[in-house]
Design a protein around this motif. Structure first.
Motif, PDB file in Angstrom:
ATOM      1  N   VAL A  25       6.876 -14.671   5.520  1.00 59.99           N
ATOM      2  CA  VAL A  25       7.094 -15.343   4.241  1.00 59.99           C
ATOM      3  C   VAL A  25       5.924 -15.065   3.292  1.00 59.99           C
ATOM      4  O   VAL A  25       6.122 -14.840   2.091  1.00 59.99           O
ATOM      5  CB  VAL A  25       7.292 -16.855   4.454  1.00 59.99           C
ATOM      6  CG1 VAL A  25       7.265 -17.603   3.137  1.00 59.99           C
ATOM      7  CG2 VAL A  25       8.610 -17.106   5.162  1.00 59.99           C
ATOM      8  N   THR A  28       6.321 -11.450   1.866  1.00 60.42           N
ATOM      9  CA  THR A  28       7.385 -11.313   0.867  1.00 60.42           C
ATOM     10  C   THR A  28       7.072 -12.118  -0.396  1.00 60.42           C
ATOM     11  O   THR A  28       7.389 -11.679  -1.501  1.00 60.42           O
ATOM     12  CB  THR A  28       8.748 -11.731   1.447  1.00 60.42           C
ATOM     13  OG1 THR A  28       8.638 -13.036   2.024  1.00 60.42           O
ATOM     14  CG2 THR A  28       9.215 -10.754   2.499  1.00 60.42           C
ATOM     15  N   TRP A  40      12.682  -9.206  -3.790  1.00 64.08           N
ATOM     16  CA  TRP A  40      11.837  -9.791  -2.743  1.00 64.08           C
ATOM     17  C   TRP A  40      12.237 -11.222  -2.429  1.00 64.08           C
ATOM     18  O   TRP A  40      12.075 -11.691  -1.308  1.00 64.08           O
ATOM     19  CB  TRP A  40      10.359  -9.707  -3.124  1.00 64.08           C
ATOM     20  CG  TRP A  40       9.865  -8.314  -3.020  1.00 64.08           C
ATOM     21  CD1 TRP A  40       9.588  -7.463  -4.044  1.00 64.08           C
ATOM     22  CD2 TRP A  40       9.628  -7.571  -1.824  1.00 64.08           C
ATOM     23  NE1 TRP A  40       9.188  -6.252  -3.565  1.00 64.08           N
ATOM     24  CE2 TRP A  40       9.201  -6.282  -2.202  1.00 64.08           C
ATOM     25  CE3 TRP A  40       9.736  -7.869  -0.470  1.00 64.08           C
ATOM     26  CZ2 TRP A  40       8.876  -5.308  -1.271  1.00 64.08           C
ATOM     27  CZ3 TRP A  40       9.416  -6.893   0.455  1.00 64.08           C
ATOM     28  CH2 TRP A  40       8.990  -5.630   0.047  1.00 64.08           C
ATOM     29  N   MET A  44      13.211 -12.402   1.218  1.00 62.50           N
ATOM     30  CA  MET A  44      12.620 -13.579   1.845  1.00 62.50           C
ATOM     31  C   MET A  44      13.706 -14.524   2.353  1.00 62.50           C
ATOM     32  O   MET A  44      13.597 -15.070   3.457  1.00 62.50           O
ATOM     33  CB  MET A  44      11.721 -14.319   0.842  1.00 62.50           C
ATOM     34  CG  MET A  44      10.941 -15.451   1.468  1.00 62.50           C
ATOM     35  SD  MET A  44       9.968 -16.476   0.340  1.00 62.50           S
ATOM     36  CE  MET A  44       9.398 -15.382  -0.896  1.00 62.50           C
ATOM     37  N   CYS A  48      14.167 -15.457   6.293  1.00 57.35           N
ATOM     38  CA  CYS A  48      14.120 -16.838   6.775  1.00 57.35           C
ATOM     39  C   CYS A  48      15.409 -17.225   7.489  1.00 57.35           C
ATOM     40  O   CYS A  48      15.377 -17.885   8.529  1.00 57.35           O
ATOM     41  CB  CYS A  48      13.840 -17.793   5.619  1.00 57.35           C
ATOM     42  SG  CYS A  48      12.173 -17.668   4.983  1.00 57.35           S
TER      43      CYS A  48
END
Length: 81
Positions: A25, A28, A40, A44, A48
């Protein structure tokens, strides 16, 4: 007190999971801020989502079998659902 009974040894899988999540995280988010490219943000979100699905799958696996660092890495990083 031996090393096997220490906090780090008992919770090493959770520590590795947290390190992978925060580093992914963080990377990104850094790329999002540097490039101002919304791609991006999508990356992300996908990272996740895949990570949460992998961690959930691993914990369901670990309930019935012995916890394994190799299996955790396979579920969290390599499996695609």
């Amino acid at each position: 007190m031996s090393f096997k009974h220490s906090f780090i040894y008992r919770n090493r899988i959770e520590i590795v999971i947290a390190l992978i999540l925060f580093s992914g995280v963080g990377f990104t988010f850094y790329q999002l801020k540097v490039t101002d490219n919304l791609v991006w943000l999508i990356v992300m979100s996908l990272f996740c989502t895949k990570f949460v699905m992998g961690a959930t799958g691993y914990y369901l696996y670990a309930e019935k079998r012995a916890p394994s660092m190799k299996k955790m890495l396979e579920y969290v990083l390599l499996r695609f659902y």
